[in-house]
Scaffold this active site. Structure first.
Site, PDB file in Angstrom:
ATOM      1  N   ARG A  81      18.074  30.950  67.122  1.00  9.66           N
ATOM      2  CA  ARG A  81      19.328  31.408  67.728  1.00  9.66           C
ATOM      3  C   ARG A  81      19.868  30.383  68.729  1.00  9.66           C
ATOM      4  O   ARG A  81      21.077  30.153  68.812  1.00  9.66           O
ATOM      5  CB  ARG A  81      19.103  32.765  68.420  1.00  9.66           C
ATOM      6  N   HIS A  85      23.596  28.763  68.851  1.00 10.85           N
ATOM      7  CA  HIS A  85      24.446  28.824  70.049  1.00 10.85           C
ATOM      8  C   HIS A  85      24.769  27.432  70.581  1.00 10.85           C
ATOM      9  O   HIS A  85      25.788  27.232  71.224  1.00 10.85           O
ATOM     10  CB  HIS A  85      23.770  29.672  71.137  1.00 10.85           C
ATOM     11  N   ASN A 113      24.769  34.294  76.073  1.00  8.86           N
ATOM     12  CA  ASN A 113      23.546  33.500  76.203  1.00  8.86           C
ATOM     13  C   ASN A 113      22.517  34.121  77.135  1.00  8.86           C
ATOM     14  O   ASN A 113      21.397  33.617  77.233  1.00  8.86           O
ATOM     15  CB  ASN A 113      23.891  32.086  76.681  1.00  8.86           C
ATOM     16  N   HIS A 214      19.503  36.696  60.720  1.00  4.10           N
ATOM     17  CA  HIS A 214      19.117  37.977  61.307  1.00  4.10           C
ATOM     18  C   HIS A 214      17.996  38.673  60.533  1.00  4.10           C
ATOM     19  O   HIS A 214      17.759  39.853  60.732  1.00  4.10           O
ATOM     20  CB  HIS A 214      20.345  38.890  61.426  1.00  4.10           C
TER      21      HIS A 214
HETATM   22  C1  HEM Z   1      27.804  35.571  62.334  1.00  2.32           C
HETATM   23  C2  HEM Z   1      27.922  35.762  63.610  1.00  2.32           C
HETATM   24  C3  HEM Z   1      26.789  36.157  64.496  1.00  2.32           C
HETATM   25  C4  HEM Z   1      26.811  37.125  65.443  1.00  2.32           C
HETATM   26  C5  HEM Z   1      27.995  38.019  65.789  1.00  2.32           C
HETATM   27  C6  HEM Z   1      25.508  37.176  66.044  1.00  2.32           C
HETATM   28  C7  HEM Z   1      25.154  38.019  67.075  1.00  2.32           C
HETATM   29  C8  HEM Z   1      23.867  38.186  67.541  1.00  2.32           C
HETATM   30  C9  HEM Z   1      23.480  39.113  68.565  1.00  2.32           C
HETATM   31  C10 HEM Z   1      24.436  40.032  69.326  1.00  2.32           C
HETATM   32  C11 HEM Z   1      22.131  39.036  68.710  1.00  2.32           C
HETATM   33  C12 HEM Z   1      21.246  39.886  69.628  1.00  2.32           C
HETATM   34  C13 HEM Z   1      21.387  39.545  71.082  1.00  2.32           C
HETATM   35  C14 HEM Z   1      20.581  40.522  71.897  1.00  2.32           C
HETATM   36  O1  HEM Z   1      21.055  41.639  72.055  1.00  2.32           O
HETATM   37  O2  HEM Z   1      19.482  40.181  72.336  1.00  2.32           O
HETATM   38  C15 HEM Z   1      21.655  38.053  67.781  1.00  2.32           C
HETATM   39  C16 HEM Z   1      20.342  37.693  67.615  1.00  2.32           C
HETATM   40  C17 HEM Z   1      19.918  36.697  66.782  1.00  2.32           C
HETATM   41  N1  HEM Z   1      20.715  35.868  66.040  1.00  2.32           N
HETATM   42 FE1  HEM Z   1      22.684  36.074  65.717  1.00  2.32          FE
HETATM   43  N2  HEM Z   1      24.716  36.245  65.458  1.00  2.32           N
HETATM   44  C18 HEM Z   1      25.445  35.586  64.503  1.00  2.32           C
HETATM   45  C19 HEM Z   1      25.018  34.529  63.729  1.00  2.32           C
HETATM   46  C20 HEM Z   1      23.757  33.993  63.765  1.00  2.32           C
HETATM   47  C21 HEM Z   1      23.357  32.804  63.080  1.00  2.32           C
HETATM   48  C22 HEM Z   1      24.295  31.907  62.290  1.00  2.32           C
HETATM   49  C23 HEM Z   1      22.033  32.638  63.315  1.00  2.32           C
HETATM   50  C24 HEM Z   1      21.121  31.543  62.833  1.00  2.32           C
HETATM   51  C25 HEM Z   1      21.242  30.962  61.671  1.00  2.32           C
HETATM   52  C26 HEM Z   1      21.596  33.740  64.140  1.00  2.32           C
HETATM   53  C27 HEM Z   1      20.314  33.965  64.548  1.00  2.32           C
HETATM   54  C28 HEM Z   1      19.916  34.997  65.368  1.00  2.32           C
HETATM   55  C29 HEM Z   1      18.524  35.297  65.652  1.00  2.32           C
HETATM   56  C30 HEM Z   1      17.318  34.614  65.045  1.00  2.32           C
HETATM   57  C31 HEM Z   1      18.521  36.354  66.560  1.00  2.32           C
HETATM   58  C32 HEM Z   1      17.300  37.004  67.219  1.00  2.32           C
HETATM   59  C33 HEM Z   1      16.978  36.263  68.504  1.00  2.32           C
HETATM   60  C34 HEM Z   1      15.727  36.741  69.212  1.00  2.32           C
HETATM   61  O3  HEM Z   1      14.951  37.495  68.668  1.00  2.32           O
HETATM   62  O4  HEM Z   1      15.538  36.291  70.360  1.00  2.32           O
HETATM   63  N3  HEM Z   1      22.683  34.526  64.417  1.00  2.32           N
HETATM   64  N4  HEM Z   1      22.738  37.538  67.103  1.00  2.32           N
END
Ligand code: HEM
Length: 359
Positions: A81, A85, A113, A214
């Protein structure tokens, strides 16, 4: 006698076929890695950038991350993530790694972030220090992050792919506002996401494939409780919604929920199976199955993991090259969380600029 002979022949044949299968597996992994080299790369990056200056960089990172993830596999999601970002704000130039300074709060203080995991930043700093110990100050923090993100995917069970290298690190971070404006929110619908990704030269397939990130990791309740309170989102499976309400009894609960309920720590195609069962966590996830332009792609990944893996690697290589700094741009940071110490002259120039703006 004849029986003993035929047993030996049989054992021999079995050994040969086992060797053939092993060789085939090894070569198909190598092929998959090789195949991704057909994705175009931007000027200044190369597939073999550190071949002379730090030939072991990829081994060092992979070996260390194996140890790190043995202790906490959740950090794989966190690193993946952070790379996303980084790339979406000012490009993949490690600006997200910079701590705030006298010029203002860093990107890490911007709302989206705040849920990046601090421990993952420490892992990146440590990797960078390990690499510097071996090779000197030659590998950028942005390259370390891109490689660590790839290894996070691989070590969670996902596809391996080659990463073009040669990025340089930014001299400044983006403002909190720019950071907020560049990261898509979880309440975005497919139309908004398609438009946002298109602005970055990422197509609809890239969007659906990258959202498959995700398939690992967690989210905090406020990221999705708008779908539960005051009214339940009709596109969400009812029993899934009830389960989420127990996890998040109030909209602002500080609890967390895994993103992929079927296999939360494994990088596989189950995220798309979740979407087909209306068990996507965010609007930005579930709407990919609602919207006609993206639905077919979701379905194809849910039934064909290999196809997802191939599209994901292409999209990651594309995303990993967004607005990179190369050549003499930026710098190679010694410490990922701070700019290199500036020269006396540049500090003086900055002081004069500040004094002028104060007049
Ligand atoms: C398409 C638009 C995207 C949105 C709106 C989005 C939004 C989010 C949000 C809101 C979270 C959770 C934050 C929290 O509440 O802790 C999250 C987690 C995550 N996102 Fe996305 N995301 C997007 C795209 C991506 C992309 C492109 C990747 C990587 C290729 C990604 C990888 C991750 C990962 C791995 C997590 C988990 C992080 C953790 O466990 O610490 N996301 N994302």
């Amino acid at each position: 006698m004849a029986k003993g002979y035929s047993t030996r022949v049989l054992t021999f044949l079995m050994l040969i076929s086992l060797m053939a299968v092993t060789l085939n597996l090894v070569s198909s992994t190598a092929e998959a890695k090789e195949r991704r080299r057909d994705v175009p790369i931007v000027k200044g990056l190369s597939w073999s950038f550190y071949q002379k200056a730090c030939p072991k960089v990829e081994n060092i990172i992979r070996k260390e991350l194996k140890k790190v993830f043995k202790r906490d596999i959740g950090l794989a999601a966190a690193i993946l993530r952070i790379h996303f970002h980084d790339c979406f704000v000012q490009g993949c130039e490690a600006s997200v790694l910079l701590a705030g300074s006298a010029s203002g709060p860093g990107e890490q203080s911007s709302i989206p972030n705040l849920t990046l995991r601090q421990q993952a930043f420490v892992v990146i700093d440590n990797l960078r220090a390990l690499v510097q110990k071996k090779c000197g100050q030659v590998v950028s923090c942005s390259d370390v992050l891109a490689l660590a993100a790839r290894d996070s995917v691989v070590l969670s069970g996902g596809p391996d792919y080659a990463v073009p290298l040669g990025r340089r690190d930014s001299l400044a971070f983006a403002s909190q506002e720019t950071t907020l404006n560049n990261l898509p929110p979880p309440f975005a619908n497919a139309s908004q996401l398609i438009a946002d990704f298109a602005n970055r030269n990422l197509n609809i397939t890239d969007l659906v494939a990258l959202s498959g990130g995700h398939t690992i990791g967690i989210a905090h309740c406020p990221s999705f409780t708008d779908r539960l309170y005051p009214n339940q989102d009709p596109t969400m499976n009812k029993s899934f919604a009830n389960k989420l309400k127990r996890t998040c009894p109030t909209a602002n609960s500080s609890n967390t929920q895994v993103l992929d309920i079927r296999s939360p720590d494994v990088f596989d195609n189950k995220y798309y199976v979740d979407l087909m069962n209306r068990q996507g966590l965010f609007t930005s996830d579930q709407d990919l199955f609602v919207d006609k332009r993206t639905r077919g792609i979701v379905e194809s990944y849910a039934i064909d993991q290999q196809r997802f893996f191939e599209d994901f690697t292409v999209a990651m290589i594309k995303m990993g090259q967004m607005s990179v700094l190369t050549g003499t741009q930026g710098e190679i940071r010694s410490n990922c969380s701070a700019r290199n110490t500036r020269s006396f002259m540049s500090v003086l120039e900055e002081g004069i600029e500040e004094a002028i703006t104060m007049i």
